[in-house]
Design a protein around this motif. Structure first.
Motif, mmCIF file in Angstrom:
data_model
loop_
_atom_site.group_PDB
_atom_site.id
_atom_site.type_symbol
_atom_site.label_atom_id
_atom_site.label_comp_id
_atom_site.label_asym_id
_atom_site.label_seq_id
_atom_site.Cartn_x
_atom_site.Cartn_y
_atom_site.Cartn_z
ATOM 1 N N ALA A 67 1.694 4.228 19.143
ATOM 2 C CA ALA A 67 1.575 5.547 18.543
ATOM 3 C C ALA A 67 2.760 6.422 18.941
ATOM 4 N N ALA A 68 3.168 6.327 20.187
ATOM 5 C CA ALA A 68 4.327 7.096 20.644
ATOM 6 C C ALA A 68 5.580 6.646 19.914
ATOM 7 N N ALA A 69 5.714 5.353 19.720
ATOM 8 C CA ALA A 69 6.885 4.823 19.013
ATOM 9 C C ALA A 69 6.872 5.268 17.557
ATOM 10 N N ASP A 70 5.714 5.191 16.907
ATOM 11 C CA ASP A 70 5.604 5.549 15.492
ATOM 12 C C ASP A 70 5.834 7.030 15.247
ATOM 13 N N SER A 71 5.491 7.866 16.223
ATOM 14 C CA SER A 71 5.628 9.309 16.033
ATOM 15 C C SER A 71 7.019 9.805 16.406
ATOM 16 N N GLY A 72 7.924 8.888 16.611
ATOM 17 C CA GLY A 72 9.281 9.281 16.965
ATOM 18 C C GLY A 72 9.469 9.418 18.461
ATOM 19 N N GLY A 73 8.458 9.049 19.236
ATOM 20 C CA GLY A 73 8.536 9.140 20.686
ATOM 21 C C GLY A 73 9.523 8.159 21.278
ATOM 22 N N ILE A 74 9.875 7.129 20.528
ATOM 23 C CA ILE A 74 10.883 6.186 21.004
ATOM 24 C C ILE A 74 12.083 6.305 20.075
ATOM 25 N N ALA A 75 13.206 6.635 20.664
ATOM 26 C CA ALA A 75 14.423 6.859 19.888
ATOM 27 C C ALA A 75 14.828 5.619 19.103
ATOM 28 N N ALA A 76 15.723 5.817 18.164
ATOM 29 C CA ALA A 76 16.087 4.782 17.202
ATOM 30 C C ALA A 76 16.581 3.475 17.802
ATOM 31 N N GLY A 77 17.224 3.481 18.924
ATOM 32 C CA GLY A 77 17.688 2.188 19.415
ATOM 33 C C GLY A 77 18.349 2.242 20.762
ATOM 34 N N GLY A 78 18.749 1.069 21.208
ATOM 35 C CA GLY A 78 19.519 0.923 22.418
ATOM 36 C C GLY A 78 18.823 1.406 23.671
ATOM 37 N N LEU A 79 19.621 1.945 24.574
ATOM 38 C CA LEU A 79 19.110 2.375 25.867
ATOM 39 C C LEU A 79 18.126 3.531 25.751
ATOM 40 N N GLU A 80 18.295 4.376 24.728
ATOM 41 C CA GLU A 80 17.342 5.477 24.530
ATOM 42 C C GLU A 80 15.953 4.934 24.230
ATOM 43 N N GLY A 182 19.678 1.140 35.667
ATOM 44 C CA GLY A 182 19.882 -0.207 36.197
ATOM 45 C C GLY A 182 20.292 -1.177 35.107
ATOM 46 N N LEU A 183 19.596 -1.113 33.969
ATOM 47 C CA LEU A 183 19.940 -1.992 32.845
ATOM 48 C C LEU A 183 21.342 -1.680 32.329
ATOM 49 N N ARG A 184 21.688 -0.393 32.214
ATOM 50 C CA ARG A 184 23.014 -0.005 31.730
ATOM 51 C C ARG A 184 24.107 -0.588 32.623
ATOM 52 N N ARG A 185 23.898 -0.515 33.933
ATOM 53 C CA ARG A 185 24.903 -1.029 34.862
ATOM 54 C C ARG A 185 25.025 -2.547 34.780
ATOM 55 N N VAL A 186 23.905 -3.225 34.644
ATOM 56 C CA VAL A 186 23.943 -4.690 34.490
ATOM 57 C C VAL A 186 24.697 -5.051 33.208
ATOM 58 N N MET A 187 24.388 -4.349 32.114
ATOM 59 C CA MET A 187 25.056 -4.626 30.837
ATOM 60 C C MET A 187 26.556 -4.385 30.944
ATOM 61 N N GLU A 188 26.929 -3.304 31.617
ATOM 62 C CA GLU A 188 28.341 -2.968 31.801
ATOM 63 C C GLU A 188 29.048 -4.055 32.603
ATOM 64 N N ARG A 189 28.440 -4.496 33.679
ATOM 65 C CA ARG A 189 29.050 -5.532 34.518
ATOM 66 C C ARG A 189 29.183 -6.846 33.767
ATOM 67 N N VAL A 190 28.160 -7.196 32.994
ATOM 68 C CA VAL A 190 28.207 -8.453 32.230
ATOM 69 C C VAL A 190 29.290 -8.373 31.156
#
Length: 194
Positions: A67-80, A182-190
């Motif tokens: 419901a949160a995702a459908d109502s726009g609670g989850i941004a369009a993509g990526g890390l957001e 944490g995920l952003r840093r792992v992605m950057e390092r990879v």
């Protein structure tokens, strides 16, 4: 309501109050106003009834995430989207504490709850599918199985770890921002690796 539904509701109340290991068939019968024979007739065993009751308690949590995702609670993509998804999950933890405790009970006492553990292991597949759909924005029916088996397992592993941290000490548990950084840093390092 018939005996089947009464048993399910009684089992849900027992699980929330006592958990899996301490709930007896007699507790369920007392709570539901039915009789012992009804458990076997409608569910086959107490373990099967408790597993179904647990799944019935967990399902609304997935619905709240969706419901949160459908109502726009989850941004369009990526890390957001990743951050917003975890923020939504973390927001549900205070009111879902009893359910998370039951999950931990199954994990830590699995050998004593073998019948329940086996039934819930099958339900994990659906959990992986639901989490993958939420974090990717792809309809569950359209998800490729390899995505569920890879990304779904990652999300489930993160969820289980977060659950343990939160149950142990809510104040020091990882929050959505920390998880995302944490995920952003792992992605950057990879991406910088040769």
């Amino acid at each position: 309501m018939g005996h089947r539904e009464d048993l399910l509701e009684g089992a849900k109340r027992c699980l929330l109050e006592k958990g899996f290991a301490r709930t007896t068939a007699r507790d369920i019968v007392k709570e539901s106003g039915t009789n012992l024979a009804s458990i076997g007739y409608h569910y086959g065993s107490k373990d099967a009834l408790l597993a179904e009751a647990y799944v019935a308690l967990i399902e609304p949590m997935g619905t709240a995430f969706e419901a949160a995702a459908d109502s726009g609670g989850i941004a369009a993509g990526g890390l957001e989207r990743f951050r917003d998804g975890w923020a939504n999950i973390i927001r549900t933890m205070p009111q879902s504490r009893a359910i998370w405790m039951m999950s931990l009970e199954v994990i830590t006492q699995g050998e004593r709850l073998a019948g329940i553990r086996d039934l819930l292991a099958k339900a994990q597949v659906e959990g992986r599918r639901g989490l993958t759909a939420m974090f990717t924005g792809i309809d569950e029916d359209a998800l490729p199985q390899d995505m569920v088996e890879s990304e779904g397992r990652l999300y489930t592993t993160l969820l289980n770890g977060l659950m343990v941290q939160w149950l142990f000490d809510e104040a020091s548990a990882t929050d959505a921002e920390q998880l995302t950084e944490g995920l952003r840093r792992v992605m950057e390092r990879v991406s910088d690796s040769p």
